[in-house]
Scaffold this motif. Structure first.
Motif, PDB file in Angstrom:
ATOM      1  N   ILE A  42       0.866  -1.183   0.000  1.00  0.00           N
ATOM      2  CA  ILE A  42       0.000   0.000   0.000  1.00  0.00           C
ATOM      3  C   ILE A  42       0.896   1.225   0.000  1.00  0.00           C
ATOM      4  O   ILE A  42       1.784   1.354   0.841  1.00  0.00           O
ATOM      5  CB  ILE A  42      -0.922   0.027   1.231  1.00  0.00           C
ATOM      6  N   ALA A  43       0.650   2.121  -0.948  1.00  0.00           N
ATOM      7  CA  ALA A  43       1.346   3.398  -0.983  1.00  0.00           C
ATOM      8  C   ALA A  43       0.373   4.471  -0.527  1.00  0.00           C
ATOM      9  O   ALA A  43      -0.776   4.509  -0.969  1.00  0.00           O
ATOM     10  CB  ALA A  43       1.854   3.712  -2.387  1.00  0.00           C
ATOM     11  N   LEU A  44       0.845   5.312   0.377  1.00  0.00           N
ATOM     12  CA  LEU A  44       0.026   6.398   0.918  1.00  0.00           C
ATOM     13  C   LEU A  44       0.692   7.734   0.637  1.00  0.00           C
ATOM     14  O   LEU A  44       1.912   7.858   0.734  1.00  0.00           O
ATOM     15  CB  LEU A  44      -0.102   6.281   2.435  1.00  0.00           C
ATOM     16  N   PHE A  45      -0.126   8.722   0.309  1.00  0.00           N
ATOM     17  CA  PHE A  45       0.335  10.099   0.289  1.00  0.00           C
ATOM     18  C   PHE A  45      -0.599  10.873   1.190  1.00  0.00           C
ATOM     19  O   PHE A  45      -1.832  10.773   1.049  1.00  0.00           O
ATOM     20  CB  PHE A  45       0.307  10.700  -1.117  1.00  0.00           C
ATOM     21  N   VAL A  46      -0.018  11.624   2.113  1.00  0.00           N
ATOM     22  CA  VAL A  46      -0.798  12.453   3.016  1.00  0.00           C
ATOM     23  C   VAL A  46      -0.278  13.876   2.875  1.00  0.00           C
ATOM     24  O   VAL A  46       0.881  14.154   3.188  1.00  0.00           O
ATOM     25  CB  VAL A  46      -0.671  11.976   4.479  1.00  0.00           C
ATOM     26  N   GLY A  47      -1.134  14.762   2.366  1.00  0.00           N
ATOM     27  CA  GLY A  47      -0.774  16.174   2.238  1.00  0.00           C
ATOM     28  C   GLY A  47      -1.292  16.936   3.435  1.00  0.00           C
ATOM     29  O   GLY A  47      -2.463  16.827   3.795  1.00  0.00           O
ATOM     30  N   THR A  48      -0.400  17.701   4.050  1.00  0.00           N
ATOM     31  CA  THR A  48      -0.768  18.486   5.225  1.00  0.00           C
ATOM     32  C   THR A  48      -0.525  19.970   4.968  1.00  0.00           C
ATOM     33  O   THR A  48       0.218  20.344   4.062  1.00  0.00           O
ATOM     34  CB  THR A  48       0.045  18.052   6.464  1.00  0.00           C
ATOM     35  N   VAL A  49      -1.141  20.806   5.773  1.00  0.00           N
ATOM     36  CA  VAL A  49      -0.957  22.243   5.660  1.00  0.00           C
ATOM     37  C   VAL A  49       0.398  22.597   6.264  1.00  0.00           C
ATOM     38  O   VAL A  49       0.667  22.322   7.432  1.00  0.00           O
ATOM     39  CB  VAL A  49      -2.086  23.015   6.374  1.00  0.00           C
ATOM     40  N   CYS A  50       1.227  23.193   5.439  1.00  0.00           N
ATOM     41  CA  CYS A  50       2.583  23.578   5.812  1.00  0.00           C
ATOM     42  C   CYS A  50       2.599  25.039   6.289  1.00  0.00           C
ATOM     43  O   CYS A  50       1.777  25.843   5.858  1.00  0.00           O
ATOM     44  CB  CYS A  50       3.473  23.401   4.577  1.00  0.00           C
ATOM     45  N   ASP A  51       3.544  25.383   7.144  1.00  0.00           N
ATOM     46  CA  ASP A  51       3.598  26.735   7.705  1.00  0.00           C
ATOM     47  C   ASP A  51       4.312  27.748   6.810  1.00  0.00           C
ATOM     48  O   ASP A  51       4.539  28.882   7.215  1.00  0.00           O
ATOM     49  CB  ASP A  51       4.240  26.719   9.090  1.00  0.00           C
ATOM     50  N   HIS A  52       4.658  27.327   5.592  1.00  0.00           N
ATOM     51  CA  HIS A  52       5.331  28.257   4.673  1.00  0.00           C
ATOM     52  C   HIS A  52       5.055  27.875   3.218  1.00  0.00           C
ATOM     53  O   HIS A  52       4.708  26.738   2.923  1.00  0.00           O
ATOM     54  CB  HIS A  52       6.847  28.256   4.930  1.00  0.00           C
ATOM     55  N   ASP A  53       5.207  28.842   2.350  1.00  0.00           N
ATOM     56  CA  ASP A  53       5.114  28.609   0.907  1.00  0.00           C
ATOM     57  C   ASP A  53       5.955  29.669   0.211  1.00  0.00           C
ATOM     58  O   ASP A  53       5.767  30.865   0.450  1.00  0.00           O
ATOM     59  CB  ASP A  53       3.664  28.672   0.434  1.00  0.00           C
ATOM     60  N   SER A  54       6.885  29.222  -0.598  1.00  0.00           N
ATOM     61  CA  SER A  54       7.764  30.128  -1.352  1.00  0.00           C
ATOM     62  C   SER A  54       8.445  31.147  -0.440  1.00  0.00           C
ATOM     63  O   SER A  54       8.532  32.332  -0.760  1.00  0.00           O
ATOM     64  CB  SER A  54       6.976  30.835  -2.454  1.00  0.00           C
ATOM     65  N   GLY A  55       8.902  30.675   0.731  1.00  0.00           N
ATOM     66  CA  GLY A  55       9.630  31.538   1.652  1.00  0.00           C
ATOM     67  C   GLY A  55       8.775  32.460   2.493  1.00  0.00           C
ATOM     68  O   GLY A  55       9.299  33.271   3.257  1.00  0.00           O
ATOM     69  N   ARG A  56       7.460  32.345   2.408  1.00  0.00           N
ATOM     70  CA  ARG A  56       6.551  33.192   3.190  1.00  0.00           C
ATOM     71  C   ARG A  56       5.839  32.347   4.228  1.00  0.00           C
ATOM     72  O   ARG A  56       5.450  31.216   3.967  1.00  0.00           O
ATOM     73  CB  ARG A  56       5.524  33.843   2.270  1.00  0.00           C
ATOM     74  N   GLY A  57       5.640  32.921   5.404  1.00  0.00           N
ATOM     75  CA  GLY A  57       4.933  32.214   6.461  1.00  0.00           C
ATOM     76  C   GLY A  57       3.443  32.142   6.193  1.00  0.00           C
ATOM     77  O   GLY A  57       2.805  33.146   5.885  1.00  0.00           O
TER      78      GLY A  57
END
Length: 151
Positions: A42-57
């Motif tokens: 079984i392969a799982l991918f879990v996407g979570t909300v990250c505290d940054h994007d493109s160097g911005r908080g």
């Protein structure tokens, strides 16, 4: 009446779960959905909300889905199932406001072997992000905001 396939017979993959929800997602639910007797990996991918994007908080975000998004996520999952050597697929995507660390998407693919499971899992999450009309509204720590995925 269900007829069991002959041992060793090739059985087409099933999309056992394809859903868009405004409630928390369960990795265990998706994994259990694809845990069939003939699944060896079984392969799982879990996407979570990250505290940054493109160097911005990132302070928070919200996902919005087009009314046809549920049908589209099912269509994409069925296409991956039809074109891959896998047994079962489960996918769930969140909508609404999410905080950093919350689960945004879960993809689970069950196959006889790991290589097929990994390949189909990667294709499925990539195809969902490319084809399913779900948009992310990011709110940054400095108060700025942007839409991601809106085309």
């Amino acid at each position: 009446m269900d007829i069991e396939p002959e041992p060793g017979a090739v059985v087409p993959a099933r999309v056992v779960l394809a859903d868009i929800r405004d409630t928390p997602l369960s990795v265990d639910e998706c994994m259990a959905a694809v845990l069939l007797p003939d699944v060896g990996g079984i392969a799982l991918f879990v996407g979570t909300v990250c505290d940054h994007d493109s160097g911005r908080g990132v302070a928070e975000l919200a996902y919005e889905a087009h009314p046809r998004a549920a049908a589209e996520i099912e269509r994409v999952a069925a296409e991956v199932a039809a074109g891959a050597s896998v047994r079962a697929i489960a996918v769930a995507h969140r909508t609404g406001h999410l905080r950093v660390g919350e689960t945004a998407v879960v993809v689970a693919v069950g196959a006889a072997h790991r290589a097929e499971a990994f390949a189909a899992c990667r294709r499925l999450i990539d195809d969902i992000k490319e084809q399913v009309p779900i948009w992310k509204h990011q709110i940054f720590e400095d108060g700025a905001a942007e839409w991601v995925g809106a085309r």
